[in-house]
Structure formats: C-alpha cells, structure tokens
Design an enzyme around this catalytic site. Structure first.
Site, mmCIF file in Angstrom:
data_model
loop_
_atom_site.group_PDB
_atom_site.id
_atom_site.type_symbol
_atom_site.label_atom_id
_atom_site.label_comp_id
_atom_site.label_asym_id
_atom_site.label_seq_id
_atom_site.Cartn_x
_atom_site.Cartn_y
_atom_site.Cartn_z
ATOM 1 N N ARG A 60 1.168 -1.422 -0.267
ATOM 2 C CA ARG A 60 0.488 0.178 -0.198
ATOM 3 C C ARG A 60 1.084 0.893 0.485
ATOM 4 O O ARG A 60 0.795 2.409 -0.517
ATOM 5 C CB ARG A 60 -0.718 0.056 1.031
ATOM 6 C CG ARG A 60 -2.052 1.049 1.431
ATOM 7 C CD ARG A 60 -3.139 0.897 1.891
ATOM 8 N NE ARG A 60 -2.521 -0.015 3.270
ATOM 9 C CZ ARG A 60 -2.358 0.803 3.958
ATOM 10 N NH1 ARG A 60 -2.134 2.303 3.999
ATOM 11 N NH2 ARG A 60 -1.666 -0.464 5.446
ATOM 12 N N TYR A 120 -17.462 15.380 -15.200
ATOM 13 C CA TYR A 120 -18.226 14.661 -15.234
ATOM 14 C C TYR A 120 -19.121 14.468 -14.275
ATOM 15 O O TYR A 120 -18.782 14.877 -13.143
ATOM 16 C CB TYR A 120 -16.726 13.482 -14.838
ATOM 17 C CG TYR A 120 -17.290 12.336 -15.320
ATOM 18 C CD1 TYR A 120 -17.286 11.595 -16.479
ATOM 19 C CD2 TYR A 120 -16.848 11.427 -14.131
ATOM 20 C CE1 TYR A 120 -17.751 9.937 -16.354
ATOM 21 C CE2 TYR A 120 -17.370 10.403 -13.687
ATOM 22 C CZ TYR A 120 -17.530 9.685 -15.138
ATOM 23 O OH TYR A 120 -17.196 8.122 -15.414
ATOM 24 N N ASP A 193 -8.900 18.321 -14.312
ATOM 25 C CA ASP A 193 -9.066 16.751 -14.925
ATOM 26 C C ASP A 193 -8.961 17.326 -16.394
ATOM 27 O O ASP A 193 -9.273 17.809 -16.992
ATOM 28 C CB ASP A 193 -10.232 16.539 -14.586
ATOM 29 C CG ASP A 193 -10.742 14.632 -15.068
ATOM 30 O OD1 ASP A 193 -10.179 14.832 -16.354
ATOM 31 O OD2 ASP A 193 -11.522 14.615 -14.640
ATOM 32 N N LYS A 218 -9.139 5.494 -19.775
ATOM 33 C CA LYS A 218 -9.660 6.003 -20.640
ATOM 34 C C LYS A 218 -8.900 6.322 -21.750
ATOM 35 O O LYS A 218 -8.286 5.056 -22.023
ATOM 36 C CB LYS A 218 -10.378 7.698 -20.530
ATOM 37 C CG LYS A 218 -11.388 8.022 -19.034
ATOM 38 C CD LYS A 218 -12.680 7.160 -19.708
ATOM 39 C CE LYS A 218 -13.818 7.074 -18.399
ATOM 40 N NZ LYS A 218 -13.636 8.548 -18.049
HETATM 41 C C1 LIG Z 1 -13.909 8.371 -16.728
HETATM 42 C C2 LIG Z 1 -14.052 10.664 -15.742
HETATM 43 C C3 LIG Z 1 -13.964 10.208 -14.474
HETATM 44 C C4 LIG Z 1 -14.077 8.758 -13.740
HETATM 45 O O1 LIG Z 1 -12.617 7.585 -13.469
HETATM 46 P P1 LIG Z 1 -12.941 6.209 -13.859
HETATM 47 O O2 LIG Z 1 -11.903 5.712 -13.887
HETATM 48 O O3 LIG Z 1 -14.246 6.222 -14.064
HETATM 49 O O4 LIG Z 1 -13.057 6.321 -11.560
HETATM 50 C C5 LIG Z 1 -13.196 10.980 -13.769
HETATM 51 N N1 LIG Z 1 -13.449 12.660 -14.787
HETATM 52 C C6 LIG Z 1 -13.403 12.074 -15.974
HETATM 53 C C7 LIG Z 1 -13.596 13.816 -17.137
HETATM 54 C C8 LIG Z 1 -13.458 10.807 -17.155
HETATM 55 O O5 LIG Z 1 -14.030 10.737 -18.378
#
Ligand SMILES: *Cc1c(COP(=O)(O)O)cnc(C)c1O
Length: 410
Positions: A60, A120, A193, A218
C-alpha cells in the site's frame, strides 16, 4: 534509467521508468511485482527504508510496477511526481484533499470548493454528495467567462478550484492559464481533470495548475481493459499530501493494472493524434449532414472557444465530438444508435474504437429536462468518442445511423 533531457515527448513516453530493476539481469520492461512485502539484508536496512520513505516495504506504500507508471506520468505532465490510484474517481478525491491541505498541515481544511458547472457526472456527485454533505461549501460556476469566475472566486473564498480541460459532453475549452492566475492571486489551488486532453494536447501544470488528474481508464489505458487513475503534482509538498492520502485511504493501483497502463502510455501519442485527426474529419462531415442540427467540436471555426482551443491544445482539438440530431425525439435517437454496426454503444470514452453515448439516458439521466436545458444539453444530443478505425468506415456507419434516425416510424 537516466535520460537525455533533449528527448522528445514520444521518446520519453516509451522509455521513462523502464530498465530499472536489480543490476545483473535487468529486464527491458518492468515486471509485474505482486509481492506485498520486501526483504532487506538486516533490520537496520529495513529501519532505514521506513525512515527514508525510499525503497519498498509494503504494497500500500508503493510498488515497483506502479512506480514505473507514476514516473512516466510525471514526465508526461512535467510535474514533481505522481501517485496512481485504482480509478479516476479515487484520483480526483485524493487530488481535492491534497489541494485543500494547507502548507504545514497533515489534514485537509477545505473552506470551499469552486467547480465548473459541466463536470463529469460522478465528479459533480462527489462534490455534492460527499464534500458538500460534510459541510464544505461547494459552488458551481460557468468557467467560460473568466471575469465571472474571478468574481465567484472572490465571493466564495474557495480554497480549491476544480475544472476539466475539455468539458463533457458539450466540449467547452477552459482557459487554464487565466484561471490558474486568478486562483493563485486568491490563494486557491487549481485541480485540472485532464482526462479528455491527455498530456499529448495539454500539460496543465505548465499552465499554472497545481494538480492534474486523469481517469487512466480512458485514453491512457486506451483499450477498455483497465480501470485506473493518476494525479500528477506540481510541487513536492502536494506530492507528499497525495502520498499520505493514498496510503490512508488505500485506493491504490494494482500492479497488473499498472503494467497495462504503462504499456498504454507508450502508444498514447500515436493513438491520440490519430483519434484527433479522425474526430476532425467526423466533425466536418457531421456538420454537412441534413439530419444534424448542430455539431460541438473545438476544432470547428464555429465553436465558441475555437481560438482559445488553438492556443490551449497544441494544434489538436480532442477526439470527442457531440452533435444534436434535428429530430431530437427519443425514438429517433434510439433508431440512430440501434442502426450502428461499427460504433460501439458503450458508456466509456478514449478507447481505440469509436463509442457512442446518449447523455439523456446515461451521464445526464438524473437531471430534470429543465436542469439539462440550463446546462445547454438538448434532448437530441449524441456524444461520440472517436477511435482509430479507418475514418471512411466510421463515416459510413454514422451515415447508416442518420438514415435510420430520419426514417419515419411506420
Ligand atoms: C471517466 C471519468 C472520470 C472517472 O474516472 P473512473 O476511472 O471511471 O473512476 C473522471 N473524469 C472524467 C472526465 C472522466 O471521463
């Protein structure tokens, strides 16, 4: 591995963090280390490993396979260091906590969060249902207006600002540099983000952001086979906070996932450029179709932030394209999606194959029609995440969908 500082980005994405195992038999690619614990020659050495925070003691607290992914992401974003997480949401949670931790403190003291209105869906819920529920003042505002944003920052006295480099699903582009300047003047920290832009289009830390977050699920993974997240910090201080919260909250990335993500990063530049190229062609084509009322793509001259996008995104415009069907009925939308044979009707984005989603039945399902309207999300909105297939095949499939959408129901 030490690397020449003049290496280009694509070279660094391939080589950073590799070839670092024990001398004598160094593997070319970092292996998947599954060990939870690590042995030292004697207790003094173990004591030193605990004290120095260097070397591995317990899973961890750190893992060599995960460290390779963190190293390459640090280089990609030009940060001080990175911490990987088990998902994008875990990464965002830790980033907000770290951003809200004042210098010299070990716990967050968040007096307020100012966030973009079109985050999101789960990120909005995290702010609403988690932070606001714990008495943190959470305010949402339209970040496309820098003056309105600066005013909101002053009235809310927020400690943390959260935005997405390109918003979803309407694909507005944030002026990260201007927003970062306002944040710093007000003593707030900026969390970006960068999931939709990836470090190939934008490196928010170089524009003044304090922390950049990715849902690595993604584009970074890119193949729809791994869930993960990562935060890259601008300073050692923020990095130390992130590491502390990672260890305490325990949402660590596993070594198998880390290996897939490191592998993904090696082709990120190639994939991203091809996806952006295909998306540009798809957006231009959609713009000419009689069944389409409006196309949202920062690369189109008609996009309200086209000029800003050119400046902020390094000459690429992302690989997401949204559009409004002229016939915005549920029936027409469903006929469009159901007629597609190539484009995959799945919720994610950033994969090598093209995906379609309907915000009204997925990401924005829980909003009332009025709330959707306020956010500019029409009933006929379709969101595409464009992949790396032959663009002619993507266009033929979309053509099939548009014809079906247009066909009068018997
Ligand atoms: C998918 C996504 C998230 C969340 O990510 P996870 O891997 O599904 O937890 C956060 N911000 C954006 C812009 C996303 O497309």
């Amino acid at each position: 591995m030490s690397e020449p500082s003049d290496w280009g980005m694509q070279t660094r994405l391939i080589h950073t963090g590799e070839h670092t195992a024990a001398p004598g038999a160094t593997p070319t690619i970092t292996p998947i280390y599954t060990s939870v614990t690590y042995l030292y020659p004697d207790t003094a050495a173990l004591d030193e490993a605990f004290a120095s925070n260097e070397g591995y003691v317990y899973a961890r607290h750190g893992n060599p396979t995960v460290a390779t992914f963190e190293q390459v992401m640090t280089v990609a974003e030009q940060g001080a260091g990175a911490v990987a997480f088990s998902s994008g949401m875990a990464a965002l949670h830790a980033a907000i906590l770290a951003a809200g931790t004042p210098r010299g403190e070990t716990a967050p003291q968040i007096r307020g969060i100012l966030a973009a209105r079109d985050l999101y869906g789960a990120s909005t819920s995290l702010l609403h249902n988690f932070f606001a529920a714990q008495d943190v003042a959470v305010t949402f505002c339209d970040l496309c207006d820098p003056a309105a944003f600066a005013a909101a920052l002053e009235t809310t006295r927020a400690a943390v600002v959260v935005l997405e480099s390109i918003s979803n699903p309407l694909l507005t582009v944030a002026d990260v540099a201007a927003i970062a300047r306002s944040c710093h003047a007000a003593g707030a920290r900026l969390v970006v983000d960068g999931t939709l832009t990836t470090p190939i289009l934008q490196q928010p830390l170089t524009l003044g952001a304090d922390l950049v977050v990715h849902s690595a699920t993604k584009y970074i993974g890119g193949h729809s086979d791994v869930t993960g997240g990562v935060v890259v910090a601008r300073s050692g201080l923020l990095l130390a906070s992130l590491q502390r919260y990672s260890r305490l909250l325990g949402a660590i990335l596993g070594p198998f996932e880390a290996q897939l993500l490191t592998r993904g990063v090696k082709t990120l530049g190639l994939r991203m450029r091809q996806q952006c190229h295909n998306a540009a062609m798809v957006s231009t084509w959609l713009d000419e179709q009689p069944e389409v009322a409006h196309v949202y793509y920062p690369g189109l001259a008609e996009h309200p932030q086209h000029v800003l996008a050119r400046e902020m995104l390094g000459g690429l415009f992302g690989a997401m394209v949204s559009f409004d069907l002229k016939d915005g009925s549920r029936e027409a939308l469903f006929r469009f999606v159901d007629a597609l044979k190539l484009v995959v009707p799945a919720t994610s984005l950033g994969d090598i194959y093209t995906l379609v989603s309907l915000p009204i039945i997925s990401s924005h399902r829980d909003l009332t029609p009025q709330q959707r309207h306020e956010r500019g999300i029409g009933d006929g909105l379709v969101r595409l995440s464009v992949g790396i297939e032959e663009v002619s095949d993507i266009l033929s499939d979309l053509q099939r969908g548009l014809r079906a959408a247009d066909a009068a129901t018997p």
